[in-house]
Every structure is written in C-alpha cells, then in structure tokens.
Design an enzyme around this catalytic site. Structure first.
Site, mmCIF file in Angstrom:
data_model
loop_
_atom_site.group_PDB
_atom_site.id
_atom_site.type_symbol
_atom_site.label_atom_id
_atom_site.label_comp_id
_atom_site.label_asym_id
_atom_site.label_seq_id
_atom_site.Cartn_x
_atom_site.Cartn_y
_atom_site.Cartn_z
ATOM 1 N N ASN A 44 0.835 -1.201 0.000
ATOM 2 C CA ASN A 44 0.000 0.000 0.000
ATOM 3 C C ASN A 44 0.872 1.253 0.000
ATOM 4 O OD1 ASN A 44 -0.320 -1.193 2.990
ATOM 5 N ND2 ASN A 44 -0.658 0.995 3.223
ATOM 6 N N ASP A 45 0.604 2.250 0.806
ATOM 7 C CA ASP A 45 1.132 3.610 0.663
ATOM 8 C C ASP A 45 2.589 3.723 0.204
ATOM 9 O OD1 ASP A 45 -1.241 3.838 2.036
ATOM 10 O OD2 ASP A 45 -0.381 4.764 3.815
ATOM 11 N N SER A 105 3.640 4.217 7.755
ATOM 12 C CA SER A 105 4.122 5.137 6.718
ATOM 13 C C SER A 105 4.998 6.254 7.274
ATOM 14 C CB SER A 105 2.945 5.741 5.967
ATOM 15 O OG SER A 105 2.325 4.773 5.155
ATOM 16 N N ASP A 172 2.297 8.859 10.085
ATOM 17 C CA ASP A 172 2.653 9.218 8.711
ATOM 18 C C ASP A 172 3.447 10.524 8.626
ATOM 19 O OD1 ASP A 172 0.949 7.051 8.334
ATOM 20 O OD2 ASP A 172 -0.749 8.296 7.713
ATOM 21 N N TRP A 309 -8.688 1.244 -0.194
ATOM 22 C CA TRP A 309 -9.024 0.374 0.928
ATOM 23 C C TRP A 309 -10.381 -0.302 0.721
ATOM 24 C CZ3 TRP A 309 -5.104 -0.917 3.632
ATOM 25 C CH2 TRP A 309 -4.065 -0.004 3.874
#
Length: 507
Positions: A44-45, A105, A172, A309
């Site tokens: 993901n990210d 993240s 993050d 998501w």
C-alpha cells in the site's frame, strides 16, 4: 555503524518468503508492465520518496507474508530516471517494542551523506485496531541507501501532544528542510474526530518540538487526515492530505477515502497554514496516500497508491496486491494544481501509430490496433455531438470494455468499469469543460490499470481494471458526428520486472 541483528533477521525471513512466491506472481497476466508493484504479496502507501546520491528511492508499505494487509514492513525500489526501477532488499521490519506491530508510513531525507527515514511505529494494545493502538515516530539511518539501522534514541516523538489532539491516531510523518532547520507534518485527528495535521520542528532530525496544529478540518474534511505531505510550489504552499470519512457531495467523494490538497501560506513562526478549499488530486476509483519529492531537475513529482481500501483485488489469488501510479509532475496554474505524466515515459514508446481528422458517427473501431500496455493521445472535436467517448480493453465476444464517455449537457467525463472484466465495478465522473469545443485526453493503459489525464492535466482519473487477456480493442463512439483531430498510440515497453531482493538490478 553497528548492524542490528534482530532487525536484519526479520528482513531475511521476509526475503525468503518473497523468493518462494516470485514465480507465481510473475506468471499473472494482470501483472503490470510499467507500474511499481511488489515482487510478491501486499503493497500500500508510498513511503520515503526521496533522492539519495543522485538516485531516486521509493519505499512502500509491504506485508511480505501474504497478499492481505498485515504487520507492515517497508519494501524498497530505486531508479535513475523515475521510469526504470529495480527492487532492493526490504528496508524496515517490525522488530522493536515501539514498532512491534508495524513500521507504518513515513518519509525520507538526505542529511550529511546519510539517508534518514522517519516512520510511525505501531503497537496494538488491544483487539480494536481503531481504538487500541499506540503510535510513535521513529528514525532509521542508512549509509548506502539500502541497509537501515534504527537509532537507539527511538522513538523520537514519543506521543501526540496534549490538549484536544487524539492521543492514539498519530502517524505518517513527512519531513522537509526549510532554511537550516527541519520540519515535519504528522497526520492526526481531534478527540471529537475531525482530521488535522500537526507541525513539528527540529535542528537535527533527532529532537523534535511540537509547534502547532498546522491545519484542521472545517467539519467537512473527514475524521482523520492520513499521509500528509507539505511543499512549496510556484509561489504556493501546498498541504496534501488523505482524509478518511468525507461524506459524498453529489458525484464527488464516492471512494471509501479521498486524496487531495489544500493551498495557502504557512507561517513558519506560528506553525499555522491559512488555507483555501480542498481539491481532489484524482477523480477515479484508485488513488490514495500520494507523496511527492522535488526531483533532480527541480520538478515536483508525485506518486500514489493505485488502489483503494476495502476494494476487491483479483490479483490477490496470485499472491500479490496493489501498485503505484506512474510518477506525475505537478505544476500550478490559476491557483490550481495541474497533474501530468512525467516526460521520461516517452522512453518506453514503440510502434507508433497516428491518425488525423478521422470522422466518427455512431461507432468506429480501430481493428488494426490492439494491445494491453500502451499510451494514447487524442484530441476530439465535439462538433454538434452531446455524448461521445471511447472504449478501451474491449472485446465484443467477451462483452468487456472500459468506458470513457463525455456528456456535454452536464460537462462531465465518466469512467465506467461495469464491463471491465473481473474485479470491482462502478462509475466515477469528473467535471470537465471543453476548450474550443475540444476534449484532450492522454491515457495510459497497463495490464490491469488505466490512468486518464484530461485537458493537459486539469483532471486525472485512475483505476484498476481486470480484463481478460483477449480484451484488447479500441473504439470511439458518438451520438452525432465528431472528429478525431489527432489520435496517436504507442505500445509501452516493460520497465518494472521481478528482480532480486538481494539488491541486484531488475533491468
């Protein structure tokens, strides 16, 4: 620098898991040609998008043991030109008390010849992952840009600030340098669940001081701001955010979560950003957690997660999930960000085909053109037509197509994947005006994705699609006569391949 054996052992175990599954992944016909994805399992990210020793580094959230989200590691790729990427060993693994349940993240910055990554250490304190969590900000350092050691002083941000700031959702971090000092924005929410961003200041990346709530929701921008990114561009201060929980407004904000930006002016003395309205960065289905860098040419470049998501991901059955968008250049025009593919992607072009002044009324199929990895540039003059568009990844026999349709009465461009094959369905629309009665599109199709750049970057629409291998057709349609003033198509070569997780080149 002393090697942390516990951390290294966790990385080596993950590498073994990936090696055992590379072959199954590489055989999937939905495997992307020129988009970054994992060698195997979950992504993901984007994280730590940075330059180091004149190369580009991109890290990403990665679960190396399944194609489902799980305890997060940091995967890693690097490039000399933002087009051709090679896989490197996993950079971070959860190994310490402060990141035991995930290296979440974060970002990266070069300092004094070292690459520093600032990330969120996540620990679950109970069974409810929304309420039972402890998040801190942690630092790891690398001499070579490949092997990272977590510093002994971790965490460098032990807890969220006091007051109305939520104590647990604190993640993050995105770091940048301004003058001689370092600044960092962290995603947050208030105790009554309004998204916000926190600003920190440091002299050395080690000791951080909370400055202020940099910006917060006006009540309409969701309950949590994830993956913030701050930068200065063409005279404007930009805060990119990924708000969770925004309510739909007409055709907008239809995805589970959104990604966009607010623009204003940051006061570095008070830590406050005075901002204007929220703007989306992408109007499609699959775009989240964008992160940017200033590249070696001085441009502002953005990459985002090409997924969403809770969306269905058919590739999971072949032991991989998720991808990144192609790198996109950001510029500002008339107080809005324009988003365009980087020019370096022209390196991938071959087998050019061009047509001019093609008249279409009803439907026109280009029978001599078929592909599953290509770029199109088209200028359509609408003339008197009210509805027109094109169909890509099309097969009449299979009843498959991905539809782009312009409605001139509503001034909306629709991206529709109801017949795109396997996977999620639905439609998204973007408000789009015609200029001189013309619509300009630049479209990137890969094995299981589409990215549509509209009117030279005014809007973008991105989506994962999962057509059959035989669905390779291209056609145009209209209710009345239209003219394809220019139609160009190039096949795009492969630039991402399954490489060596020991750090050898994948090219």
């Amino acid at each position: 620098m002393v090697i942390d054996r516990r951390h290294q052992e966790a990385i080596e175990l993950a590498a073994q898991s990936i090696r055992q599954n590379v072959k199954k992944v590489s055989g999937d016909h939905w495997r992307l040609n020129y988009h970054i994805s994992t060698e195997a399992f979950w992504m993901n990210d984007p994280n730590g998008f940075s330059t180091f020793k004149n190369e580009y580094h991109l890290f990403y959230q990665h679960h190396p043991y399944s194609a489902e989200w799980g305890p997060m590691f940091w995967g890693h790729v690097k490039s000399k030109d933002l087009v051709f990427w090679e896989h490197l060993p996993i950079a971070l693994a959860p190994s310490e008390e402060y990141d035991l349940d995930g290296c979440f993240s974060g970002s990266a910055i070069e300092k004094d010849g070292f690459l520093y990554v600032l990330y969120t250490g996540n620990v679950w304190t109970g069974n409810d992952q929304d309420t039972d969590l402890r998040q801190t900000q942690c630092l790891a350092v690398s001499e070579d840009g490949i092997h990272f050691n977590k510093i002994n002083q971790n965490p460098v941000m032990l807890s969220a600030p006091k007051g109305e700031i939520h104590p647990h959702h604190f993640r993050d971090p995105k770091v940048w340098k301004h003058g001689d000092d370092y600044y960092c924005v962290v995603g947050s929410r208030t105790k009554d669940h309004q998204g916000q961003a926190l600003l920190y200041h440091s002299k050395d990346l080690m000791d951080w001081e909370f400055m202020n709530v940099m910006a917060k929701s006006d009540g309409k921008l969701g309950y949590m701001w994830e993956c913030p990114d701050f930068f200065h561009l063409d005279g404007h201060d930009i805060l990119m955010i990924s708000p969770q929980g925004m309510e739909p407004v007409d055709d907008l904000y239809q995805n589970l979560h959104q990604a966009g930006y607010i623009q204003g002016k940051l006061d570095y003395e008070t830590g406050l950003l005075h901002y204007r309205n929220f703007q989306l960065l992408d109007y499609g289905f699959d775009f989240y957690a964008p992160q940017t860098i200033q590249d070696l040419k001085g441009r502002r470049i953005m990459i985002a997660w090409l997924a969403m998501w809770e969306s269905e991901m058919p590739e999971q059955k072949n032991n991989w999930a998720g991808a990144m968008t192609i790198p996109r250049e950001l510029t500002v025009q008339d107080n809005k960000i324009l988003v365009n593919p980087i020019s370096e992607f022209e390196k991938l072009r071959e087998n050019a085909v061009q047509y001019t002044n093609i008249t279409v009324e009803g439907e026109h199929t280009f029978h001599q053109i078929s592909s599953d990895s290509y770029e199109i540039e088209v200028i359509i003059e609408a003339q008197a037509s009210l509805t027109f568009g094109m169909k890509v990844r099309r097969s009449e026999a299979l009843n498959q197509e991905t539809l782009l349709m312009y409605d001139r009465t509503e001034s909306l461009l629709e991206l529709n994947r109801d017949r795109s094959g396997s996977g999620p369905k639905g439609r998204r629309v973007a408000p789009v005006k015609l200029y001189d009665n013309k619509l300009c599109l630049r479209i990137f199709i890969d094995k299981s994705s589409i990215e549509v750049f509209i009117n030279h970057g005014e809007k973008v629409m991105s989506a994962r699609i999962y057509p059959d291998q035989a669905a390779n057709g291209i056609s145009f349609f209209s209710d009345k006569k239209i003219t394809l003033i220019k139609f160009q198509k190039w096949d795009l070569n492969k630039s991402i391949s399954i490489g060596s997780i020991e750090g050898n080149s994948s090219r």
